[in-house]
Scaffold this motif. Structure first.
Motif, PDB file in Angstrom:
ATOM      1  N   ASN A   1       0.835  -1.198   0.000  1.00  0.00           N
ATOM      2  CA  ASN A   1       0.000   0.000   0.000  1.00  0.00           C
ATOM      3  C   ASN A   1       0.875   1.255   0.000  1.00  0.00           C
ATOM      4  O   ASN A   1       2.103   1.185   0.128  1.00  0.00           O
ATOM      5  CB  ASN A   1      -1.001   0.001   1.161  1.00  0.00           C
ATOM      6  N   LEU A   2       0.220   2.375  -0.127  1.00  0.00           N
ATOM      7  CA  LEU A   2       0.947   3.633  -0.276  1.00  0.00           C
ATOM      8  C   LEU A   2       1.788   3.954   0.952  1.00  0.00           C
ATOM      9  O   LEU A   2       2.919   4.430   0.840  1.00  0.00           O
ATOM     10  CB  LEU A   2      -0.042   4.769  -0.555  1.00  0.00           C
ATOM     11  N   ARG A   3       1.254   3.662   2.142  1.00  0.00           N
ATOM     12  CA  ARG A   3       1.983   3.979   3.364  1.00  0.00           C
ATOM     13  C   ARG A   3       3.262   3.160   3.486  1.00  0.00           C
ATOM     14  O   ARG A   3       4.312   3.670   3.887  1.00  0.00           O
ATOM     15  CB  ARG A   3       1.070   3.750   4.581  1.00  0.00           C
ATOM     16  N   ALA A   4       3.182   1.887   3.105  1.00  0.00           N
ATOM     17  CA  ALA A   4       4.388   1.047   3.140  1.00  0.00           C
ATOM     18  C   ALA A   4       5.407   1.513   2.105  1.00  0.00           C
ATOM     19  O   ALA A   4       6.625   1.480   2.353  1.00  0.00           O
ATOM     20  CB  ALA A   4       4.006  -0.414   2.897  1.00  0.00           C
ATOM     21  N   TRP A   5       4.938   1.943   0.968  1.00  0.00           N
ATOM     22  CA  TRP A   5       5.835   2.435  -0.081  1.00  0.00           C
ATOM     23  C   TRP A   5       6.551   3.703   0.375  1.00  0.00           C
ATOM     24  O   TRP A   5       7.759   3.859   0.188  1.00  0.00           O
ATOM     25  CB  TRP A   5       5.048   2.685  -1.362  1.00  0.00           C
ATOM     26  N   PHE A   6       5.804   4.613   1.001  1.00  0.00           N
ATOM     27  CA  PHE A   6       6.442   5.813   1.554  1.00  0.00           C
ATOM     28  C   PHE A   6       7.517   5.420   2.566  1.00  0.00           C
ATOM     29  O   PHE A   6       8.606   5.993   2.597  1.00  0.00           O
ATOM     30  CB  PHE A   6       5.413   6.696   2.259  1.00  0.00           C
ATOM     31  N   ALA A   7       7.211   4.428   3.407  1.00  0.00           N
ATOM     32  CA  ALA A   7       8.115   4.067   4.497  1.00  0.00           C
ATOM     33  C   ALA A   7       9.457   3.555   3.993  1.00  0.00           C
ATOM     34  O   ALA A   7      10.476   3.704   4.684  1.00  0.00           O
ATOM     35  CB  ALA A   7       7.455   3.022   5.390  1.00  0.00           C
ATOM     36  N   ARG A   8       9.499   2.952   2.819  1.00  0.00           N
ATOM     37  CA  ARG A   8      10.773   2.428   2.337  1.00  0.00           C
ATOM     38  C   ARG A   8      11.487   3.382   1.371  1.00  0.00           C
ATOM     39  O   ARG A   8      12.443   2.996   0.712  1.00  0.00           O
ATOM     40  CB  ARG A   8      10.580   1.047   1.697  1.00  0.00           C
ATOM     41  N   HIS A   9      11.035   4.619   1.305  1.00  0.00           N
ATOM     42  CA  HIS A   9      11.723   5.632   0.507  1.00  0.00           C
ATOM     43  C   HIS A   9      12.155   6.781   1.408  1.00  0.00           C
ATOM     44  O   HIS A   9      11.448   7.162   2.344  1.00  0.00           O
ATOM     45  CB  HIS A   9      10.824   6.163  -0.613  1.00  0.00           C
ATOM     46  N   SER A  10      13.315   7.325   1.102  1.00  0.00           N
ATOM     47  CA  SER A  10      13.854   8.438   1.884  1.00  0.00           C
ATOM     48  C   SER A  10      13.155   9.736   1.514  1.00  0.00           C
ATOM     49  O   SER A  10      12.488   9.839   0.475  1.00  0.00           O
ATOM     50  CB  SER A  10      15.354   8.583   1.631  1.00  0.00           C
ATOM     51  N   ASN A  11      13.327  10.738   2.372  1.00  0.00           N
ATOM     52  CA  ASN A  11      12.787  12.059   2.060  1.00  0.00           C
ATOM     53  C   ASN A  11      13.351  12.588   0.751  1.00  0.00           C
ATOM     54  O   ASN A  11      12.640  13.229  -0.038  1.00  0.00           O
ATOM     55  CB  ASN A  11      13.091  13.036   3.193  1.00  0.00           C
ATOM     56  N   ASP A  12      14.627  12.365   0.511  1.00  0.00           N
ATOM     57  CA  ASP A  12      15.250  12.830  -0.733  1.00  0.00           C
ATOM     58  C   ASP A  12      14.591  12.179  -1.942  1.00  0.00           C
ATOM     59  O   ASP A  12      14.325  12.853  -2.957  1.00  0.00           O
ATOM     60  CB  ASP A  12      16.748  12.512  -0.729  1.00  0.00           C
ATOM     61  N   GLU A  13      14.316  10.880  -1.847  1.00  0.00           N
ATOM     62  CA  GLU A  13      13.684  10.181  -2.970  1.00  0.00           C
ATOM     63  C   GLU A  13      12.254  10.681  -3.191  1.00  0.00           C
ATOM     64  O   GLU A  13      11.843  10.918  -4.339  1.00  0.00           O
ATOM     65  CB  GLU A  13      13.681   8.671  -2.691  1.00  0.00           C
ATOM     66  N   LEU A  14      11.508  10.841  -2.111  1.00  0.00           N
ATOM     67  CA  LEU A  14      10.123  11.300  -2.247  1.00  0.00           C
ATOM     68  C   LEU A  14      10.068  12.720  -2.784  1.00  0.00           C
ATOM     69  O   LEU A  14       9.204  13.057  -3.610  1.00  0.00           O
ATOM     70  CB  LEU A  14       9.410  11.207  -0.894  1.00  0.00           C
ATOM     71  N   ARG A  15      10.984  13.550  -2.337  1.00  0.00           N
ATOM     72  CA  ARG A  15      11.048  14.936  -2.837  1.00  0.00           C
ATOM     73  C   ARG A  15      11.352  14.944  -4.338  1.00  0.00           C
ATOM     74  O   ARG A  15      10.765  15.719  -5.090  1.00  0.00           O
ATOM     75  CB  ARG A  15      12.097  15.713  -2.055  1.00  0.00           C
ATOM     76  N   ALA A  16      12.236  14.077  -4.777  1.00  0.00           N
ATOM     77  CA  ALA A  16      12.558  13.996  -6.198  1.00  0.00           C
ATOM     78  C   ALA A  16      11.353  13.499  -7.006  1.00  0.00           C
ATOM     79  O   ALA A  16      11.108  13.970  -8.128  1.00  0.00           O
ATOM     80  CB  ALA A  16      13.760  13.080  -6.410  1.00  0.00           C
ATOM     81  N   HIS A  17      10.597  12.557  -6.439  1.00  0.00           N
ATOM     82  CA  HIS A  17       9.397  12.081  -7.127  1.00  0.00           C
ATOM     83  C   HIS A  17       8.370  13.207  -7.270  1.00  0.00           C
ATOM     84  O   HIS A  17       7.711  13.339  -8.306  1.00  0.00           O
ATOM     85  CB  HIS A  17       8.778  10.914  -6.359  1.00  0.00           C
ATOM     86  N   LEU A  18       8.214  14.003  -6.237  1.00  0.00           N
ATOM     87  CA  LEU A  18       7.262  15.111  -6.287  1.00  0.00           C
ATOM     88  C   LEU A  18       7.673  16.167  -7.303  1.00  0.00           C
ATOM     89  O   LEU A  18       6.846  16.688  -8.063  1.00  0.00           O
ATOM     90  CB  LEU A  18       7.136  15.758  -4.901  1.00  0.00           C
ATOM     91  N   SER A  19       8.944  16.512  -7.325  1.00  0.00           N
ATOM     92  CA  SER A  19       9.410  17.633  -8.142  1.00  0.00           C
ATOM     93  C   SER A  19       9.807  17.230  -9.550  1.00  0.00           C
ATOM     94  O   SER A  19       9.863  18.084 -10.450  1.00  0.00           O
ATOM     95  CB  SER A  19      10.616  18.300  -7.468  1.00  0.00           C
ATOM     96  N   GLY A  20      10.100  15.941  -9.750  1.00  0.00           N
ATOM     97  CA  GLY A  20      10.582  15.510 -11.046  1.00  0.00           C
ATOM     98  C   GLY A  20      12.071  15.703 -11.227  1.00  0.00           C
ATOM     99  O   GLY A  20      12.602  15.456 -12.310  1.00  0.00           O
ATOM    100  N   GLU A  21      12.755  16.151 -10.195  1.00  0.00           N
ATOM    101  CA  GLU A  21      14.202  16.350 -10.248  1.00  0.00           C
ATOM    102  C   GLU A  21      14.752  16.359  -8.826  1.00  0.00           C
ATOM    103  O   GLU A  21      14.000  16.459  -7.857  1.00  0.00           O
ATOM    104  CB  GLU A  21      14.534  17.674 -10.938  1.00  0.00           C
ATOM    105  N   VAL A  22      16.068  16.239  -8.740  1.00  0.00           N
ATOM    106  CA  VAL A  22      16.710  16.266  -7.432  1.00  0.00           C
ATOM    107  C   VAL A  22      16.754  17.704  -6.932  1.00  0.00           C
ATOM    108  O   VAL A  22      17.239  18.600  -7.626  1.00  0.00           O
ATOM    109  CB  VAL A  22      18.132  15.680  -7.509  1.00  0.00           C
ATOM    110  N   LEU A  23      16.210  17.927  -5.737  1.00  0.00           N
ATOM    111  CA  LEU A  23      16.157  19.268  -5.158  1.00  0.00           C
ATOM    112  C   LEU A  23      16.651  19.233  -3.717  1.00  0.00           C
ATOM    113  O   LEU A  23      16.451  18.238  -3.009  1.00  0.00           O
ATOM    114  CB  LEU A  23      14.724  19.817  -5.161  1.00  0.00           C
ATOM    115  N   ALA A  24      17.258  20.326  -3.289  1.00  0.00           N
ATOM    116  CA  ALA A  24      17.611  20.471  -1.884  1.00  0.00           C
ATOM    117  C   ALA A  24      16.331  20.672  -1.073  1.00  0.00           C
ATOM    118  O   ALA A  24      15.361  21.258  -1.558  1.00  0.00           O
ATOM    119  CB  ALA A  24      18.550  21.656  -1.685  1.00  0.00           C
ATOM    120  N   PRO A  25      16.286  20.174   0.161  1.00  0.00           N
ATOM    121  CA  PRO A  25      15.071  20.328   0.963  1.00  0.00           C
ATOM    122  C   PRO A  25      14.797  21.777   1.333  1.00  0.00           C
ATOM    123  O   PRO A  25      15.711  22.574   1.514  1.00  0.00           O
ATOM    124  CB  PRO A  25      15.358  19.483   2.207  1.00  0.00           C
ATOM    125  N   VAL A  26      13.507  22.094   1.473  1.00  0.00           N
ATOM    126  CA  VAL A  26      13.044  23.412   1.914  1.00  0.00           C
ATOM    127  C   VAL A  26      12.506  23.265   3.322  1.00  0.00           C
ATOM    128  O   VAL A  26      11.730  22.352   3.616  1.00  0.00           O
ATOM    129  CB  VAL A  26      11.942  23.952   0.981  1.00  0.00           C
TER     130      VAL A  26
END
Length: 564
Positions: A525-550
């Motif tokens: 499920n979505l919650r388990a998928w989030f749990a096995r991805h880092s913040n950096d990976e999830l941020r890149a998925h959201l933005s479509g590119e590698v970004l520094a955190p805000v």
């Protein structure tokens, strides 16, 4: 010798002084006088403080916090009012009356809230006594829906009818509401106090985020309650702490009263409005589950039995939407999803009429901003669902429609930073078009400021309102918090360091969910998928590119309980 300069009264000191000077529940005649004399006669202490004890807020001017100063926007000449509905149980007659009040006084607008209230807007000072009197005539009241008091006591909307219910806790929820709401012994708490009591195995009232949460638990053939205390969200979320106690049904009201009095008597919590919730005993004052229980036992004068092992529900939606069998033979309940909780007066009236025509005239509001009609003949359930769809209430909505929750936003709230209700409707439309194949339950919560009235901390995708410069103009934006949950995997959503202007949110969510659909493993499920991805990976998925955190401007302090 000149007089010594007196130190300026703090916000907390002023509030405490005003509460000592007047119990607003005993002074409604002053509101009637304001109504006779007009809006200009309203005293500041009523506009900013005392009205809240009657479920009334001054309505913002539509700009929100950025249009004022000190984090609060400007007030308009209008008011909004929350109507308390203990346990969410409302009759068709009551709902029809609220619909009529919305049409007559509230510009045909009403919102179901995340505490089973119904909120009206656009009320004039002249209309306030008329609305309160009309509610009193049908056995409802706005008293206690706001203010430093016990708020509307929530309970399972299916109390007494759910086929899988362990115990009907509605009598406890309603007894607590009768005993503690509008009771002068509890009119002056340090701040708001939220109580939930449910016999539902899915814990549909979110006990994890209440100051007091009672949930059902078995002890042999006996059903009693687990007791949790100190839950709350706002800008510093904290999941409730379970105490080592088994509460028998006949003890429940007294136990709730005892916990409330522990809160009431905490002088230290009255020093700062920002840290005046029960959770801060655990977060800042060094209290533990053991020390809290010791204090409670001393107040009760009797010993509570040790807690029993409990079955924590799966991390799934708890909204009771759809058509489901009741425990009563031949009857169903029909849960309708009300997108962002918003309804017109005509929709309220039509829903009341449908409840009478297809059921027994009994309805239930939910903490997911939805409505449930109970006692519907099974043969007629599908027909009722179709008629609800014709008035804009979906019994079988998309995952985006079903999982969307939104706070009031800048449309009416003086504390909000962004607009939420219209944005949420648009976002759901966009996602339904972009991702018609999405097949997972999804909690998509939108809140217009860090206070989390939209409960973004416990959602799969939580959007927290911000303002940023975009194309040279100050515009609404949202900061993403992902992976919040209640139940077996309870935890606070992770701020992943991504923020974007409101118009770009649908494509960011689309990118994220497409990555999930493409990369999930079997039955993940979505919650388990989030749990096995880092913040950096999830941020890149959201933005479509590698970004520094805000940064989201988190307050300095201890890591909130429940954050990994």
């Amino acid at each position: 010798m000149s007089d010594a300069v007196q130190p300026k009264e703090t916000k907390a000191q002023r509030m405490e002084r005003l509460k000592r000077e007047k119990n607003p529940w005993e002074a409604f005649d002053e509101v009637r006088a304001f109504a006779r004399e007009g809006r200009a006669s309203v005293l500041p202490e009523w506009a900013n403080v005392y009205f809240k004890w009657w479920g009334i807020y001054t309505q913002g001017d539509g700009v929100g916090a950025t249009g004022g100063k000190g984090g609060e926007g400007l007030a308009s000449d209008y008011f909004m009012m929350r109507i308390g509905i203990p346990n969410g149980i409302v009759s068709s007659h009551q709902l029809r009356t609220i619909g009529g009040l919305a049409r007559k006084y509230g510009r045909n607008l009403a919102d179901i809230t995340v505490r089973q209230n119904i909120q009206l807007h656009w009320l004039t000072i002249e209309s306030l006594p008329e609305v309160v009197d009309a509610l009193d005539a049908i056995g409802l009241s706005p008293k206690g829906a706001c203010g430093d008091v016990v708020r509307n006591v929530t309970g399972c909307p299916l109390a007494g009818v759910a086929a899988d219910e362990l115990i009907d806790a509605s009598a406890i929820a309603q007894s607590v509401a009768r005993d503690l709401t509008a009771n002068s012994a509890y009119y002056n708490l340090p701040r708001k106090f939220k109580i939930s009591a449910t016999g539902c195995p899915s814990w549909c009232t979110y006990p994890e985020i209440n100051d007091i949460g009672l949930t059902p638990v078995r002890r042999g053939k006996e059903i009693g309650y687990s007791l949790r205390v100190g839950g709350g969200l706002s800008n510093e979320p904290h999941l409730a702490v379970r105490l080592d106690a088994f509460v028998r049904p006949e003890q429940a009201v007294e136990v709730v009263r005892g916990v409330t009095e522990i809160f009431r008597d905490q002088i230290g919590l009255r020093q700062s409005r920002d840290r005046a919730r029960l959770k801060y005993l655990f977060m800042r004052e060094g209290w533990t589950a053991e020390s809290f229980l010791d204090d409670l036992k001393w107040r009760l004068g009797f010993k509570l039995d040790a807690a029993e092992p409990e079955e924590v529900p799966d991390d799934v939606l708890r909204d009771h939407t759809g058509i489901h069998p009741q425990r009563q033979d031949g009857l169903n309940y029909v849960g309708a999803s009300v997108l962002r909780g918003r309804m017109t007066g005509e929709q309220l009236e039509a829903t009341a009429e449908l409840a009478e025509r297809y059921g027994s005239g009994s309805l239930r509001a939910t903490v997911s901003q939805n409505l449930v009609i109970v006692n519907v003949a099974r043969a007629k359930s599908g027909e009722l669902a179709r008629e609800l769809g014709q008035i804009g209430l979906h019994v079988d909505g998309s995952p985006f429609w079903r999982g969307a929750v939104a706070c009031t936003g800048t449309e009416f709230c003086k504390l909000a930073i962004t607009e939420t209700k219209g944005f949420t409707r648009w976002l759901v439309d966009e996602l339904e078009e972009r991702l018609p194949q999405f097949d997972q339950q999804l909690k998509l919560h939108v809140t217009g400021c860090p206070n989390s009235c939209g409960q973004h901390w416990i959602s799969d995708i939580g959007l927290e309102g911000k303002k940023i410069k975009h194309n040279g103009e100050l515009t609404d934006a949202f900061y993403f918090c992902l992976g919040g949950a209640v139940g077996q995997n309870a935890g606070v959503a992770r701020p992943v360091g991504y923020r974007c202007p409101a118009p770009l949110v649908p494509e960011a969510v689309e990118r994220l969910l497409r990555q999930y659909l493409a990369g999930r493993v079997e039955n993940e499920n979505l919650r388990a998928w989030f749990a096995r991805h880092s913040n950096d990976e999830l941020r890149a998925h959201l933005s479509g590119e590698v970004l520094a955190p805000v940064e989201r401007d988190l307050p300095v302090g201890r890591v909130p309980h429940g954050v990994e």
